[in-house]
Design a protein around this motif. Structure first.
Motif, PDB file in Angstrom:
ATOM      1  N   ALA A   1       0.835  -1.204   0.000  1.00 20.13           N
ATOM      2  CA  ALA A   1       0.000   0.000   0.000  1.00 20.13           C
ATOM      3  C   ALA A   1       0.870   1.254   0.000  1.00 20.13           C
ATOM      4  N   GLU A   2       1.967   1.198   0.740  1.00 18.84           N
ATOM      5  CA  GLU A   2       2.904   2.329   0.762  1.00 18.84           C
ATOM      6  C   GLU A   2       3.495   2.551  -0.632  1.00 18.84           C
ATOM      7  N   ARG A   3       3.858   1.464  -1.313  1.00 23.46           N
ATOM      8  CA  ARG A   3       4.434   1.583  -2.654  1.00 23.46           C
ATOM      9  C   ARG A   3       3.430   2.196  -3.628  1.00 23.46           C
ATOM     10  N   LYS A   4       2.193   1.778  -3.556  1.00 27.58           N
ATOM     11  CA  LYS A   4       1.175   2.345  -4.441  1.00 27.58           C
ATOM     12  C   LYS A   4       1.014   3.841  -4.193  1.00 27.58           C
ATOM     13  N   THR A   5       1.064   4.223  -2.922  1.00 28.04           N
ATOM     14  CA  THR A   5       0.990   5.653  -2.587  1.00 28.04           C
ATOM     15  C   THR A   5       2.179   6.401  -3.177  1.00 28.04           C
ATOM     16  N   LEU A   6       3.366   5.819  -3.057  1.00 25.73           N
ATOM     17  CA  LEU A   6       4.574   6.454  -3.595  1.00 25.73           C
ATOM     18  C   LEU A   6       4.488   6.604  -5.114  1.00 25.73           C
ATOM     19  N   LEU A   7       3.948   5.604  -5.781  1.00 24.46           N
ATOM     20  CA  LEU A   7       3.825   5.666  -7.241  1.00 24.46           C
ATOM     21  C   LEU A   7       2.837   6.750  -7.668  1.00 24.46           C
ATOM     22  N   LYS A   8       1.748   6.876  -6.923  1.00 24.84           N
ATOM     23  CA  LYS A   8       0.766   7.925  -7.242  1.00 24.84           C
ATOM     24  C   LYS A   8       1.354   9.316  -7.006  1.00 24.84           C
ATOM     25  N   VAL A   9       2.082   9.455  -5.904  1.00 25.33           N
ATOM     26  CA  VAL A   9       2.702  10.745  -5.605  1.00 25.33           C
ATOM     27  C   VAL A   9       3.820  11.038  -6.601  1.00 25.33           C
ATOM     28  N   GLN A  10       4.499   9.995  -7.050  1.00 21.05           N
ATOM     29  CA  GLN A  10       5.547  10.182  -8.058  1.00 21.05           C
ATOM     30  C   GLN A  10       4.970  10.801  -9.333  1.00 21.05           C
ATOM     31  N   TYR A  11       3.799  10.339  -9.724  1.00 22.00           N
ATOM     32  CA  TYR A  11       3.114  10.923 -10.886  1.00 22.00           C
ATOM     33  C   TYR A  11       2.791  12.397 -10.639  1.00 22.00           C
ATOM     34  N   GLU A  12       2.320  12.704  -9.421  1.00 18.50           N
ATOM     35  CA  GLU A  12       1.988  14.086  -9.085  1.00 18.50           C
ATOM     36  C   GLU A  12       3.233  14.974  -9.091  1.00 18.50           C
ATOM     37  N   LEU A  13       4.355  14.437  -8.635  1.00 16.18           N
ATOM     38  CA  LEU A  13       5.589  15.220  -8.625  1.00 16.18           C
ATOM     39  C   LEU A  13       6.062  15.533 -10.051  1.00 16.18           C
ATOM     40  N   LYS A  14       5.862  14.586 -10.959  1.00 16.92           N
ATOM     41  CA  LYS A  14       6.204  14.842 -12.364  1.00 16.92           C
ATOM     42  C   LYS A  14       5.339  15.975 -12.924  1.00 16.92           C
ATOM     43  N   LYS A  15       4.080  15.985 -12.519  1.00 20.02           N
ATOM     44  CA  LYS A  15       3.178  17.048 -12.938  1.00 20.02           C
ATOM     45  C   LYS A  15       3.657  18.404 -12.396  1.00 20.02           C
ATOM     46  N   ILE A  16       4.009  18.418 -11.107  1.00 17.60           N
ATOM     47  CA  ILE A  16       4.492  19.652 -10.486  1.00 17.60           C
ATOM     48  C   ILE A  16       5.763  20.127 -11.164  1.00 17.60           C
ATOM     49  N   LYS A  17       6.673  19.196 -11.438  1.00 15.72           N
ATOM     50  CA  LYS A  17       7.943  19.556 -12.078  1.00 15.72           C
ATOM     51  C   LYS A  17       7.705  20.161 -13.464  1.00 15.72           C
ATOM     52  N   TYR A  18       6.770  19.581 -14.203  1.00 13.14           N
ATOM     53  CA  TYR A  18       6.451  20.112 -15.531  1.00 13.14           C
ATOM     54  C   TYR A  18       5.923  21.538 -15.433  1.00 13.14           C
TER      55      TYR A  18
ATOM     56  N   ASN B   1      -4.546  11.152  -5.041  1.00 13.45           N
ATOM     57  CA  ASN B   1      -3.174  10.651  -5.085  1.00 13.45           C
ATOM     58  C   ASN B   1      -2.352  11.053  -3.865  1.00 13.45           C
ATOM     59  N   TRP B   2      -2.858  12.039  -3.122  1.00 14.41           N
ATOM     60  CA  TRP B   2      -2.142  12.507  -1.930  1.00 14.41           C
ATOM     61  C   TRP B   2      -2.815  12.055  -0.639  1.00 14.41           C
ATOM     62  N   ALA B   3      -3.922  11.346  -0.757  1.00  8.34           N
ATOM     63  CA  ALA B   3      -4.761  11.050   0.413  1.00  8.34           C
ATOM     64  C   ALA B   3      -4.115  10.078   1.398  1.00  8.34           C
ATOM     65  N   ASP B   4      -3.209   9.230   0.922  1.00 12.76           N
ATOM     66  CA  ASP B   4      -2.669   8.163   1.771  1.00 12.76           C
ATOM     67  C   ASP B   4      -1.204   8.374   2.146  1.00 12.76           C
ATOM     68  N   LEU B   5      -0.801   9.616   2.278  1.00 13.24           N
ATOM     69  CA  LEU B   5       0.587   9.885   2.666  1.00 13.24           C
ATOM     70  C   LEU B   5       0.912   9.305   4.041  1.00 13.24           C
ATOM     71  N   GLY B   6      -0.106   9.101   4.861  1.00 14.02           N
ATOM     72  CA  GLY B   6       0.104   8.509   6.176  1.00 14.02           C
ATOM     73  C   GLY B   6       0.633   7.083   6.116  1.00 14.02           C
ATOM     74  N   GLU B   7       0.580   6.440   4.932  1.00 16.46           N
ATOM     75  CA  GLU B   7       1.101   5.082   4.770  1.00 16.46           C
ATOM     76  C   GLU B   7       2.630   5.049   4.775  1.00 16.46           C
ATOM     77  N   LEU B   8       3.269   6.192   4.575  1.00 15.70           N
ATOM     78  CA  LEU B   8       4.727   6.225   4.425  1.00 15.70           C
ATOM     79  C   LEU B   8       5.415   5.967   5.754  1.00 15.70           C
ATOM     80  N   ARG B   9       6.469   5.145   5.712  1.00 13.71           N
ATOM     81  CA  ARG B   9       7.262   4.858   6.910  1.00 13.71           C
ATOM     82  C   ARG B   9       8.402   5.855   7.075  1.00 13.71           C
TER      83      ARG B   9
END
Length: 258
Positions: free
Chosen positions: A92-109, A140-148
């Motif tokens: 679940a943490e990995r899925k959250t990271l992948l979703k946030v990774q997509y969002e970061l690419k959007k922000i970077k663009y 895509n940002w809703a589950d940041l609490g999953e991060l260790r």
């Protein structure tokens, strides 16, 4: 160190259990069943014959072995369930990271696009017009609490909050407000030149727009300075996030799509 200590404790407990299993029949025989008084002191003897003790040990060892087997099966199931839950949480943490990774690419663009927009005739300027950059997807940002990784968690929270505030600020069209204020001032000048009574409504509107412009300009300057810092930080955050994904892939294997 904790694992080594755990192994030592397990070995000690195993030895204690074996000694306990062996010594219980001896205690039962010598201390409970066969104490005899010789006139001077009590001495132990052996109660029962060979067949009696053989039957006792068969039942005794069978019960112990059955209990140990049942315990090991239950323990194995508990460990297996705990491991499955751990893997589910990590996945679940990995899925959250992948979703946030997509969002970061959007922000970077969007940040790269704004970097181009602030350069005019080789001079860095702060755009005064309204700029509409893409909105983040809250899901895509809703589950940041999953991060260790607590450090990465706070970095992502910070960049998400900044981007939202920055986008909100960019939607304000300072240039359009300045045009509106100029028109009102022209109306006021024409009004005064005609010797009419003061138009309080126009004056209040001019003051209101002037105050709004002051606030918006300061806000734009503040967020633009922050934006320059964040656009340099975004690459570092993306690299940290990528390392976390790689670490998880090494820990539980690559993500499988069912």
């Amino acid at each position: 160190m904790l694992k080594e200590l755990s192994k030592v404790l397990n070995i000690k407990w195993t030895i204690c259990i074996i000694i306990f299993i062996i010594i219980v029949p001896i205690i039962i025989n010598y201390f409970l069943l066969t104490w005899r008084f010789t006139g001077i002191w009590f001495i132990p003897g052996v109660q029962g014959n060979y067949d009696d003790w053989l039957g006792y040990f068969s039942n005794y060892s069978g019960g112990i072995i059955g209990g140990i087997v049942a315990f090991l099966i239950a323990w194995s199931q508990i460990k297996s369930q705990a491991k499955e839950k751990e893997i589910e949480a990590i996945n679940a943490e990995r899925k959250t990271l992948l979703k946030v990774q997509y969002e970061l690419k959007k922000i970077k663009y969007e940040f790269d696009s704004l970097k181009m927009a602030e350069i005019e005739d080789e001079t860095v300027i702060i755009p005064q017009v309204s700029l509409d950059i893409r909105e983040l997807n809250p899901t895509n940002w809703a589950d940041l609490g999953e991060l260790r990784n607590a450090e990465l968690f706070f970095e992502l929270m910070e960049i998400e909050d900044f981007y939202k505030q920055f986008r909100k600020d960019l939607l304000n069209d300072i240039f359009d407000l300045e045009i509106t204020k100029g028109r009102i001032e022209d109306q006021l000048n024409n009004h005064f030149s005609s010797n009419d009574k003061r138009n309080w409504k126009l004056e209040e509107e001019s003051i209101r727009i002037g105050n709004t412009l002051l606030v918006l300009k300061r806000s734009r300057e503040y967020y633009w300075v922050q934006f320059r810092e964040k656009r340099d930080k975004i690459n570092e955050i993306s690299e940290n996030l990528e390392r976390e994904i790689i670490k998880i892939n090494e820990e539980i294997g690559p993500l499988s799509i069912n």
